[in-house]
Design an enzyme around this catalytic site. Structure first.
Site, PDB file in Angstrom:
ATOM      1  N   CYS A 138       0.843  -1.206   0.000  1.00 47.78           N
ATOM      2  CA  CYS A 138       0.000   0.000   0.000  1.00 47.78           C
ATOM      3  C   CYS A 138       0.874   1.251   0.000  1.00 47.78           C
ATOM      4  O   CYS A 138       1.847   1.346   0.752  1.00 47.78           O
ATOM      5  CB  CYS A 138      -0.927   0.002   1.219  1.00 47.78           C
ATOM      6  SG  CYS A 138      -2.012   1.445   1.254  1.00 47.78           S
ATOM      7  N   CYS A 184       0.522   5.047   6.795  1.00 48.85           N
ATOM      8  CA  CYS A 184      -0.082   4.954   8.131  1.00 48.85           C
ATOM      9  C   CYS A 184       0.943   4.322   9.090  1.00 48.85           C
ATOM     10  O   CYS A 184       1.402   3.196   8.857  1.00 48.85           O
ATOM     11  CB  CYS A 184      -1.358   4.117   8.087  1.00 48.85           C
ATOM     12  SG  CYS A 184      -2.488   4.662   6.791  1.00 48.85           S
ATOM     13  N   CYS A 220       0.804   0.591  10.364  1.00 51.33           N
ATOM     14  CA  CYS A 220       0.326  -0.481   9.480  1.00 51.33           C
ATOM     15  C   CYS A 220       1.435  -1.352   8.892  1.00 51.33           C
ATOM     16  O   CYS A 220       2.432  -0.847   8.360  1.00 51.33           O
ATOM     17  CB  CYS A 220      -0.503   0.138   8.352  1.00 51.33           C
ATOM     18  SG  CYS A 220      -1.171  -1.127   7.251  1.00 51.33           S
ATOM     19  N   CYS A 233     -16.335  -9.028   6.220  1.00 51.14           N
ATOM     20  CA  CYS A 233     -15.697  -7.781   5.792  1.00 51.14           C
ATOM     21  C   CYS A 233     -14.535  -8.096   4.861  1.00 51.14           C
ATOM     22  O   CYS A 233     -13.718  -8.968   5.138  1.00 51.14           O
ATOM     23  CB  CYS A 233     -15.177  -7.004   6.988  1.00 51.14           C
ATOM     24  SG  CYS A 233     -16.444  -6.685   8.215  1.00 51.14           S
ATOM     25  N   CYS A 288     -19.331  -6.082   4.337  1.00 48.35           N
ATOM     26  CA  CYS A 288     -18.690  -4.792   4.575  1.00 48.35           C
ATOM     27  C   CYS A 288     -17.403  -4.781   3.770  1.00 48.35           C
ATOM     28  O   CYS A 288     -16.842  -5.842   3.494  1.00 48.35           O
ATOM     29  CB  CYS A 288     -18.408  -4.654   6.068  1.00 48.35           C
ATOM     30  SG  CYS A 288     -17.547  -3.143   6.508  1.00 48.35           S
ATOM     31  N   CYS A 343     -19.166   2.655   8.726  1.00 45.42           N
ATOM     32  CA  CYS A 343     -18.395   2.030   9.810  1.00 45.42           C
ATOM     33  C   CYS A 343     -17.115   2.837   9.944  1.00 45.42           C
ATOM     34  O   CYS A 343     -16.287   2.844   9.033  1.00 45.42           O
ATOM     35  CB  CYS A 343     -18.089   0.576   9.437  1.00 45.42           C
ATOM     36  SG  CYS A 343     -16.979  -0.251  10.596  1.00 45.42           S
ATOM     37  N   ARG A 350     -17.680  -1.564  18.252  1.00 45.86           N
ATOM     38  CA  ARG A 350     -16.941  -2.820  17.997  1.00 45.86           C
ATOM     39  C   ARG A 350     -15.595  -2.842  18.696  1.00 45.86           C
ATOM     40  O   ARG A 350     -14.754  -1.961  18.475  1.00 45.86           O
ATOM     41  CB  ARG A 350     -16.734  -3.015  16.489  1.00 45.86           C
ATOM     42  CG  ARG A 350     -16.002  -4.312  16.173  1.00 45.86           C
ATOM     43  CD  ARG A 350     -15.959  -4.581  14.699  1.00 45.86           C
ATOM     44  NE  ARG A 350     -17.288  -4.498  14.132  1.00 45.86           N
ATOM     45  CZ  ARG A 350     -17.576  -3.998  12.936  1.00 45.86           C
ATOM     46  NH1 ARG A 350     -16.619  -3.547  12.181  1.00 45.86           N
ATOM     47  NH2 ARG A 350     -18.807  -3.975  12.508  1.00 45.86           N
TER      48      ARG A 350
HETATM   49  S1  SF4 Z   1      -3.953   1.274   7.045  1.00 45.09           S
HETATM   50 FE1  SF4 Z   1      -2.360   0.195   5.828  1.00 45.09          FE
HETATM   51  S2  SF4 Z   1      -3.496  -0.694   4.110  1.00 45.09           S
HETATM   52 FE2  SF4 Z   1      -4.827   0.893   4.996  1.00 45.09          FE
HETATM   53  S3  SF4 Z   1      -4.353   2.783   3.874  1.00 45.09           S
HETATM   54 FE3  SF4 Z   1      -2.968   2.786   5.656  1.00 45.09          FE
HETATM   55  S4  SF4 Z   1      -1.072   1.787   4.924  1.00 45.09           S
HETATM   56 FE4  SF4 Z   1      -2.692   1.295   3.426  1.00 45.09          FE
END
Ligand code: SF4
Length: 326
Positions: free
Chosen positions: A56, A60, A63, A100, A132, A192, A264
């Site tokens: 990705c 974040c 993550c 989900c 979801c 959600c 949740r």
């Molecule tokens: S949480 Fe992870 S998978 Fe989702 S947008 Fe951020 S980096 Fe990408």
């Protein structure tokens, strides 16, 4: 007791006042409000499958799937539709009522993957499960296409306060996030959205996040409260996960602010004991993820959840049963 009004006009001061109440009083009040709006002992059971893992482009800080960090996650392209259908069948047999679908994308693109995703939604829905999806940013026609394919709800977490957000993610803005949530709502999908505790945020950030969620009109149908699962290789690898008391405080406040929503107890549940989880249910949590994994993070083994449901006398909420009689 007169049923409390469902309000979206909470002031930040009111949210702070609730959040800062003595904890036992807060839990007791949340339990009473919970009882007014939800049948006791009924919990929504969701299963989350990562249909496209890793790679990705977002950053974040928590993550495992971001290309910006070396986390050792095993990336894979979009799963085959039949693999997803089979996983949904197994989840249903294990007691899940909502399935989900998660894909590590910055945004949905108008390509073959999206066409396959729509087919996954159709097939899972045809099994009698709520569906979801969490796929990143969406534009209106994509949200409408998902709805037409049978999607029940769309997950798009706010994670934390608007002020703290740039410390956690720099590749998109809080405004981007809010825009997608608006698109989801306008397409007639359930919303959600929730947060993650343990990102290094302050009490003020938690209050701000709760205030943002509680002033949506209508409230999000589901509000996931995640506890950070620190992932080696990410900037938050050494972050201290939130205590049970902080977790319960956030859940109880969310229950008082958004009485009809599903709250949740999501990621990080496996680090709570059965008694701590029971306390979260008393404080108003009424939805969990079932299954060994949550995207890339570990979750509670199914047998442990079955044992907990048995000892507490909990029943799984049937699919498509929004409000059972209290
Ligand atoms: S949480 Fe992870 S998978 Fe989702 S947008 Fe951020 S980096 Fe990408």
């Amino acid at each position: 007791m007169e049923k409390p009004k469902v309000r979206s006009d909470w002031t930040r001061a009111e949210v702070a006042q609730l959040y800062q109440r003595p904890l036992l009083a807060l839990i007791m009040e949340a339990a009473a409000v919970h009882r007014e709006f939800h049948p006791p002992g009924v919990i929504q059971t969701c299963t989350l499958l990562s249909v496209k893992t890793g790679g990705c482009s977002e950053d974040c800080a928590y993550c495992a799937q971001s290309v910006h960090y070396q986390t050792g996650v095993k990336a894979h392209k979009l799963l085959d539709v039949t693999v997803v259908e089979e996983a949904a069948r197994r989840a249903k047999a294990a007691g899940a009522t909502r399935f989900c679908i998660g894909a590590a994308w910055r945004e949905v693109r108008p390509n073959r993957d999206f066409a396959n995703l729509l087919e996954m939604v159709r097939r899972v829905r045809a099994l009698g499960l709520e569906v979801c999806a969490t796929l990143g940013m969406l534009v209106p026609w994509q949200a409408r296409a998902l709805r037409e394919a049978g999607l029940t709800a769309y997950n798009h977490n706010l994670d934390t306060s608007a002020a703290y957000y740039p410390r956690i993610i720099t590749t998109r803005t809080y405004a981007d996030r809010l825009r997608t949530l608006q698109v989801v709502r306008e397409a007639g999908l359930q919303v959600c959205t929730g947060g993650i505790l343990g990102l290094g945020e302050s009490e003020a950030d938690r209050i701000d996040l709760l205030h943002t969620l509680a002033t949506f009109e209508p409230h999000p149908e589901s509000v996931p409260i995640n506890r950070l699962v620190p992932i080696p290789g990410t900037p938050l690898a050494k972050a201290k996960p939130p205590s049970i008391w902080e977790t319960v405080r956030v859940i109880a406040t969310a229950r008082l602010l958004m009485p009809t929503s599903k709250i949740r107890l999501a990621a990080g549940r496996e680090s709570l004991s059965p008694v701590e989880q029971a306390l979260c249910f008393v404080a108003g949590a009424n939805s969990i993820f079932l299954g060994e994994r949550l995207l890339t993070a570990p979750n509670v083994p199914l047998e442990a959840d079955q044992a907990l449901f048995e000892v507490l006398g909990i029943q799984a909420q049937p699919a498509f049963a929004e409000n059972l009689p209290t």
